[in-house]
Design a protein around this motif. Structure first.
Motif, short mmCIF file in Angstrom:
data_model
loop_
_atom_site.label_atom_id
_atom_site.label_comp_id
_atom_site.label_asym_id
_atom_site.label_seq_id
_atom_site.Cartn_x
_atom_site.Cartn_y
_atom_site.Cartn_z
N ASP A 251 10.18 30.54 23.62
CA ASP A 251 9.11 29.67 23.12
C ASP A 251 8.45 30.26 21.88
OD1 ASP A 251 9.19 27.81 25.27
OD2 ASP A 251 8.17 29.28 26.54
N MET A 261 3.88 30.10 19.04
CA MET A 261 4.59 29.44 20.14
C MET A 261 4.92 28.00 19.77
SD MET A 261 1.48 29.19 22.91
CE MET A 261 -0.20 28.79 22.40
N ARG A 262 6.07 27.55 20.25
CA ARG A 262 6.54 26.20 19.95
C ARG A 262 5.81 25.19 20.83
NH1 ARG A 262 11.22 26.52 21.90
NH2 ARG A 262 11.12 24.88 23.44
N THR A 263 4.97 24.37 20.23
CA THR A 263 4.28 23.34 21.01
C THR A 263 4.85 21.99 20.63
OG1 THR A 263 2.51 22.69 19.50
CG2 THR A 263 2.19 24.74 20.73
N THR A 264 4.40 20.96 21.34
CA THR A 264 4.87 19.61 21.04
C THR A 264 4.45 19.17 19.65
OG1 THR A 264 2.89 18.82 22.17
CG2 THR A 264 4.94 18.81 23.42
N GLN A 265 3.48 19.89 19.07
CA GLN A 265 3.01 19.52 17.73
C GLN A 265 3.28 20.60 16.70
OE1 GLN A 265 -1.00 17.43 18.01
NE2 GLN A 265 -0.91 18.54 19.94
N GLY A 266 4.31 21.41 16.93
CA GLY A 266 4.64 22.43 15.95
C GLY A 266 4.27 23.81 16.44
#
Lengths: 475, 313
Positions: A251, A261-266
């Motif tokens: 992640d 960290m890779r989130t749903t928004q970048g």
């Protein structure tokens, strides 16, 4: 009592009396209906299973997730006992942090000839990558779980310092929750110091260790090896309780010199990472190149001062079992005081005289691997068969510096709730310490592990140990 | 939210839905086997086909006996769509996203898995099958209830709903795909016993035999059934309903994140298509082609969502 107990029992005196911290509890227990207690005990197990409080045992594919048995008799510590214990722990943790800073910087303790140079230089747990670097806030061990055993009224020994990634704190919290739900009346009769602030304190403590260039409220995350790790439940439990993200290596990546960290928004930057991944797996670029659990390049970001890693890499040198034998000297060197808590006498098998003694007395000693943990790969002499001892002696002769030996202590007992009533079983104690530039915070209590088998001294959950709720009274 | 967490939620709810659908297919197959004596094998074969596990099944067995099919669909861990596998996978994903779930939802999923594991230690005897299927239905209702009753209406919920919607759409479409020939107007010998049984099976596979009758006052024709399954927006397993469910929740995400994604356009296009069609024009295009297109569009939407919201690296 189902047997004559020659060990120090923390609840029952041999003359049928009850030690002071247990007096209120004993009154309650003697008037409790045993059938109700049996029923409650079963309820507790169902509760643990349903909520998923499990751990995985390595090398047991079929069993996969197991429960740590919970015993409903609490382990009770008086305020006076605790005050002394916590002072001793604080002193020791202070010394460990000073030692780590020294060993990775000026190495004065080596120059003073207190610790042999080769013990550091040839130690796998010593990380050259940490030389000349000071972690944010000067903190190396943000979380410590000191293992303590008792042999008498005033005799406390430190067994291990656990300065890497101590686990078990979720059991401390859940055991208390379970007791509160099962026997609320006990907590009105006894003034027990709360432990429930731990997650909040942990978060605050980690935030206080954020790198100096962090603006605004620091973002904290827990790094877990994943759902197959034996302590995964604890990782997700702590993330949930602290309200922070639970991340795995895949992640994360380095973005503009920061860890993100890779989130749903970048990608979102992380300031403090509470890692439950061993040093060796932390960074495939700097350590084990085959690691899939870490983050490539995190050590470079760390050394540039752009992330806090808790605990700092390289702290393992302080809880190494060979270094352990020098702890009284280490405490004195850095604090100028005598160590409050005792060390267990330790034979360093790397020394020929010690090795000879150990080989001759294997049946009386406990022999441990220098880097081992979790009760794996150790020999408990008094409980071992002749064949086991012979096999172990061969291993020991082959690689003596990999082992230390200690006399078997007469560990204190606390009764467990067994089929035939109270039965004494050996216990240890792991209090949890938080370190930040604000100071030190020791949660009153900790994890009491109990060897459920009669006479057994091995309390590790991976070897059939159980746990108890641990009370520190308010007085 | 972590991309991994979004993916975990999405898959957790896809697996929960899939397990429920598999159980429903078994129920329908079991029912038809009880009411018809000849040619059971071809019915069980179409159950296996509808479940989308033909290849795996054929590699293992060479006939479609009831007990083999039921065992493969219920307890076989080699079959990733079996009830036990889906319960296991749903739980593994739930463990991964534990911090995003309420205690109630987690416990429901965990308990579901524990009881199923215990129930399915041994092969299920025919006499026990109704009780086991009933249990599966109840426990998935429990998970769904916990979710609707306790979860915040935020991105966590949206990803869960999107996963549920996509899996359900796929399932209904596959049921139509396998049985499309019985739904063609040309194949309709109105009221023949053969058709009645076939239609009944289809409706049972989506738990709609009673609601359909209620809505259509007993007027059972092939095109009525096709229309109901595809276009009736009141029926929670119709393609029209599930498309709206996916579209709505993707829209919530776009609003929440203040950013529309390519997947929003894809699902909108699919909804438009469904809205523009009547059952008559669908038959003109060809039912089979229409359904095949729908299935591949649905898959494309799923793939786009995974990409847009960074489920994987």
């Amino acid at each position: 009592m189902d047997q004559e107990n020659k060990h120090f029992d923390e609840m029952l005196l041999n003359s049928d009396g009850v030690r002071p911290p247990y007096q209120e509890y004993q009154k309650w227990f003697s008037s409790a209906d045993p059938n109700r207690l049996i029923k409650k005990s079963k309820e507790a197990e169902a509760f643990f299973r349903r909520t998923g409080i499990t751990f995985n045992v390595y090398g047991q594919a079929a069993a996969q997730e197991r429960l740590i048995p919970f015993d409903l008799i609490p382990r009770i510590i008086s305020n006076r006992e605790w005050t002394r214990l916590s002072k001793g722990i604080e002193q020791r943790v202070r010394a460990i942090n000073a030692f780590l800073h020294d060993i990775y910087n000026r190495q004065e303790i080596l120059r003073a000839g207190i610790i042999p140079v080769e013990l550091i230089a040839q130690n796998e747990a010593f990380l050259p990558q940490m030389i000349g670097f000071t972690p944010p806030g000067g903190v190396y061990t943000h979380i410590v779980g000191t293992d303590i055993v008792r042999t008498g009224e005033d005799d406390f020994f430190v067994l291990e310092d656990n300065a890497r990634t101590p686990s078990g704190v979720s059991y401390m919290l859940e055991n208390r929750e379970t007791m509160l739900q099962m026997f609320p009346e006990l907590f009105t009769q006894n003034k027990v110091q709360p432990v429930s602030n731990y997650p909040k304190n942990l978060r605050r403590s980690l935030e206080a260790c954020a790198p100096s260039n962090c603006e605004g409220k620091p973002t904290v995350a827990i790094l877990t090896p994943g759902i197959h790790n034996s302590a995964y439940f604890e990782h997700s439990f702590l993330a949930d309780q602290m309200g922070v993200e639970l991340v795995e290596g895949h992640d994360l990546r380095v973005v503009d010199g920061r860890i993100a960290m890779r989130t749903t928004q970048g990608y979102k930057v992380i300031d403090v990472i509470y890692r439950r991944v061993d040093d060796d797996y932390l960074d495939p670029l700097n350590f084990n190149p085959d690691s899939m659990l870490g983050v490539p390049g995190i050590m470079d970001v760390y050394r540039a001062g752009n992330i806090t890693i808790a605990n700092a890499p390289g702290t393992g040198i302080a809880d190494d079992k060979a270094i352990y034998s020098y702890m009284p000297e280490i405490v004195e060197f850095y604090t100028g005081e005598q160590a409050i808590l005792k060390n267990v006498h330790t034979y360093r098998c790397s020394e020929p005289d010690a090795l000879a003694y150990v080989l001759e007395h294997l049946s009386e000693l406990v022999v441990k691997e220098v880097h081992g943990s979790g009760g794996y790969g150790m020999l408990v002499g008094p409980a071992a068969s002749k064949k086991e001892i012979a096999a172990f002696a061969a291993k020991l002769r082959k690689n003596p510096s990999n082992y230390i030996a200690q006399p078997t202590l007469s560990l204190s007992t606390v009764p467990i709730f067994a089929k035939k009533g109270l039965a004494p079983r050996h216990v240890d104690l792991r209090p949890f310490v938080l370190v930040s530039p604000m100071g030190m915070d020791i949660t009153p209590g900790g994890l009491t592990r109990v060897a459920l088998k009669q006479g057994s001294l091995v309390v590790n959950s991976s070897q059939g140990g159980g746990t108890k709720d641990t009370w520190v009274l308010e007085d | 939210m972590l991309g991994k967490t979004a993916g975990g939620l999405y898959w957790m709810f896809r697996f929960l839905e899939r397990g429920e659908n598999t159980a429903r297919l078994i129920e329908a197959g079991f029912r038809i086997a009880l009411t018809r004596s000849n040619d059971n094998a071809s019915e069980w074969k179409s159950v296996v086909t509808t479940a989308g596990v033909r290849r795996g099944y054929d590699a293992k067995y060479d006939s479609y006996d009831a007990h083999k099919v039921v065992d493969y669909l219920l307890r076989d861990t080699d079959n990733s769509s079996s009830v036990i596998s889906t319960a296991q996978n749903a739980r593994t994903n739930a463990r991964m996203v534990r911090t995003a779930l309420t205690t109630e939802v987690w416990e429901a999923v965990n308990e579901n898995w524990m009881t199923l594991k215990a129930l399915m230690k041994r092969p299920i005897a025919e006499t026990d099958l109704p009780a086991v299927l009933g249990h599966i239905r109840r426990s998935s209702a429990l998970v769904r209830g916990a979710m609707h009753g306790t979860m915040l209406r935020n991105d966590v919920y949206d990803f869960a709903q999107v996963g549920t919607g996509l899996e359900r759409a796929d399932n209904t479409a596959r049921i139509i795909d396998v049985k499309y020939y019985t739904l063609l107007p040309s194949a309709s010998f109105v009221g023949s016993p053969l058709d009645n049984v076939q239609w009944e099976t289809i409706l049972r596979s989506v738990s709609a035999h009673r609601s359909f009758r209620w809505l259509n006052e007993g007027d059972m024709t092939s095109s009525n059934i096709a229309e109901f399954l595809i276009l009736d927006s009141r029926f929670p397993r119709s393609l029209s309903f599930t498309s709206r469910m996916i579209a709505d929740n993707l829209e919530f995400l776009a609003k929440d994140y203040r950013s529309r994604m390519p997947c929003n356009d894809l699902i909108d296009a699919q909804r438009d298509k469904l809205r523009q069609h009547s059952i008559k024009t669908i038959f003109e295009v060809g039912l089979h082609k229409f359904i095949n297109d729908f299935i591949s569009d649905n898959n494309a939407i799923g793939a786009k969502i995974e990409l847009d919201y960074r489920f994987n690296g």
